[in-house]
Design a protein around this motif. Structure first.
Motif, PDB file in Angstrom:
ATOM      1  N   ALA A   3      -7.816   3.057  12.647  1.00 29.66           N
ATOM      2  CA  ALA A   3      -6.479   3.634  12.456  1.00 29.66           C
ATOM      3  C   ALA A   3      -5.548   3.137  13.560  1.00 29.66           C
ATOM      4  O   ALA A   3      -5.967   2.973  14.712  1.00 29.66           O
ATOM      5  N   TYR A   4      -4.307   2.881  13.183  1.00 25.82           N
ATOM      6  CA  TYR A   4      -3.328   2.355  14.142  1.00 25.82           C
ATOM      7  C   TYR A   4      -1.919   2.659  13.645  1.00 25.82           C
ATOM      8  O   TYR A   4      -1.705   2.960  12.473  1.00 25.82           O
ATOM      9  N   TRP A   5      -0.981   2.575  14.577  1.00 22.78           N
ATOM     10  CA  TRP A   5       0.422   2.753  14.193  1.00 22.78           C
ATOM     11  C   TRP A   5       0.862   1.544  13.380  1.00 22.78           C
ATOM     12  O   TRP A   5       0.594   0.400  13.762  1.00 22.78           O
ATOM     13  N   GLU A 104       6.301  12.636  14.249  1.00 22.93           N
ATOM     14  CA  GLU A 104       7.702  12.202  14.318  1.00 22.93           C
ATOM     15  C   GLU A 104       8.058  11.296  13.158  1.00 22.93           C
ATOM     16  O   GLU A 104       8.994  10.502  13.243  1.00 22.93           O
ATOM     17  N   ASP A 105       7.282  11.439  12.098  1.00 21.36           N
ATOM     18  CA  ASP A 105       7.560  10.741  10.850  1.00 21.36           C
ATOM     19  C   ASP A 105       7.252   9.242  10.920  1.00 21.36           C
ATOM     20  O   ASP A 105       7.706   8.477  10.070  1.00 21.36           O
ATOM     21  N   GLU A 106       6.461   8.831  11.907  1.00 21.40           N
ATOM     22  CA  GLU A 106       6.062   7.426  12.012  1.00 21.40           C
ATOM     23  C   GLU A 106       4.817   7.245  11.143  1.00 21.40           C
ATOM     24  O   GLU A 106       3.989   8.147  11.034  1.00 21.40           O
ATOM     25  N   TRP A 107       4.647   6.036  10.600  1.00 22.38           N
ATOM     26  CA  TRP A 107       3.456   5.793   9.777  1.00 22.38           C
ATOM     27  C   TRP A 107       2.238   5.459  10.633  1.00 22.38           C
ATOM     28  O   TRP A 107       2.325   4.655  11.562  1.00 22.38           O
ATOM     29  N   ILE A 108       1.118   6.059  10.282  1.00 27.43           N
ATOM     30  CA  ILE A 108      -0.188   5.678  10.835  1.00 27.43           C
ATOM     31  C   ILE A 108      -0.959   5.043   9.687  1.00 27.43           C
ATOM     32  O   ILE A 108      -1.059   5.632   8.599  1.00 27.43           O
ATOM     33  N   ARG A 109      -1.478   3.857   9.912  1.00 30.31           N
ATOM     34  CA  ARG A 109      -2.263   3.171   8.864  1.00 30.31           C
ATOM     35  C   ARG A 109      -3.755   3.399   9.110  1.00 30.31           C
ATOM     36  O   ARG A 109      -4.253   3.185  10.227  1.00 30.31           O
ATOM     37  N   ILE A 110      -4.465   3.807   8.059  1.00 29.46           N
ATOM     38  CA  ILE A 110      -5.911   4.050   8.150  1.00 29.46           C
ATOM     39  C   ILE A 110      -6.603   3.066   7.214  1.00 29.46           C
ATOM     40  O   ILE A 110      -6.424   3.129   5.990  1.00 29.46           O
ATOM     41  N   GLU A 111      -7.343   2.150   7.827  1.00 32.48           N
ATOM     42  CA  GLU A 111      -8.050   1.123   7.051  1.00 32.48           C
ATOM     43  C   GLU A 111      -9.430   1.673   6.692  1.00 32.48           C
ATOM     44  O   GLU A 111     -10.196   2.064   7.579  1.00 32.48           O
ATOM     45  N   LEU A 112      -9.730   1.686   5.406  1.00 32.28           N
ATOM     46  CA  LEU A 112     -11.003   2.236   4.949  1.00 32.28           C
ATOM     47  C   LEU A 112     -11.831   1.177   4.235  1.00 32.28           C
ATOM     48  O   LEU A 112     -11.276   0.329   3.516  1.00 32.28           O
ATOM     49  N   ALA A 113     -13.144   1.267   4.415  1.00 31.11           N
ATOM     50  CA  ALA A 113     -14.080   0.349   3.751  1.00 31.11           C
ATOM     51  C   ALA A 113     -15.279   1.159   3.276  1.00 31.11           C
ATOM     52  O   ALA A 113     -15.341   2.381   3.465  1.00 31.11           O
TER      53      ALA A 113
END
Ligand SMILES: CSCCC(=O)/C(O)=C/O
Ligand SMILES: [Fe+2]
Length: 178
Positions: A3-5, A104-113
């Motif tokens: 997970a990352y911004w 704060e309404d920023e997107w966090i991306r969660i990479e799933l496999a």
């Protein structure tokens, strides 16, 4: 799981958009987003039982399985939305990205496999996309009937009771401690 911004740069949604700033599992948990690695379906069954899930199905999101409607489906999943029920997704094969909003309404991306299981709370704004491989197979678990009802973000949905409950019970508390 990684997970990352999200970097917010223009470009295909299926690219990684990795800002290089990692997001921890604890941070996700403070937003009500829970992660488990489940190498076998017994682990999934235990989580489903504990949380009162009654139904499940399998979805394959790829041009091969969806044909002409694939691009439209991917666009639809990527429209920012919430659900009135908690949702569990367990990845059986391939990869994809769930993006969730931070305090704060920023997107966090969660990479799933494969073997990754994610629990998204009711009321969280999120979106989903396949990655550049254009292939993911996932088990979708439902607490009640197997229905997928997205409520796309807008002034009316901001006032939805499930959204308001999520903001009060989880988002504001997360903002206070982080
Ligand atoms: C990989 S599961 C398909 C997308 C989905 O079920 C969902 O809830 C997107 O928000
Ligand atoms: Fe969703």
């Amino acid at each position: 799981m990684k997970a990352y911004w999200y970097d917010n740069t223009p470009g295909d949604q299926r690219e990684p958009h990795d800002s290089g700033r990692a997001v921890s599992e604890d941070k996700l948990a403070s937003l009500g987003v829970l992660y488990h690695n489940c190498p076998s379906v017994e682990g999934v069954d235990a989580i489903a039982k504990e949380r009162g899930y009654k139904n499940r199905d399998t979805i394959c999101v790829s041009p091969q399985s969806m044909g002409d409607v694939y691009e439209d489906k991917v666009k639809m999943f990527f429209a920012e939305h919430l659900h009135e029920d908690e949702e569990i997704r367990y990845i059986l094969d391939g990869e994809g990205y769930f993006d969730v909003r931070g305090e704060e309404d920023e997107w966090i991306r969660i990479e799933l496999a494969k073997d990754d299981l994610i629990i998204l709370p009711a009321g969280i704004y999120h979106r989903f996309t396949t990655n550049e491989q254009n292939y993911i197979k996932a088990m979708r678990l439902f607490q009640d009937e197997p229905k997928w009802t997205p409520l796309n973000r807008g002034a009316e949905v901001d006032l939805n009771p499930h959204r308001k409950n999520y903001v009060e019970a989880t988002l504001k508390r997360s903002a206070a401690v982080n």
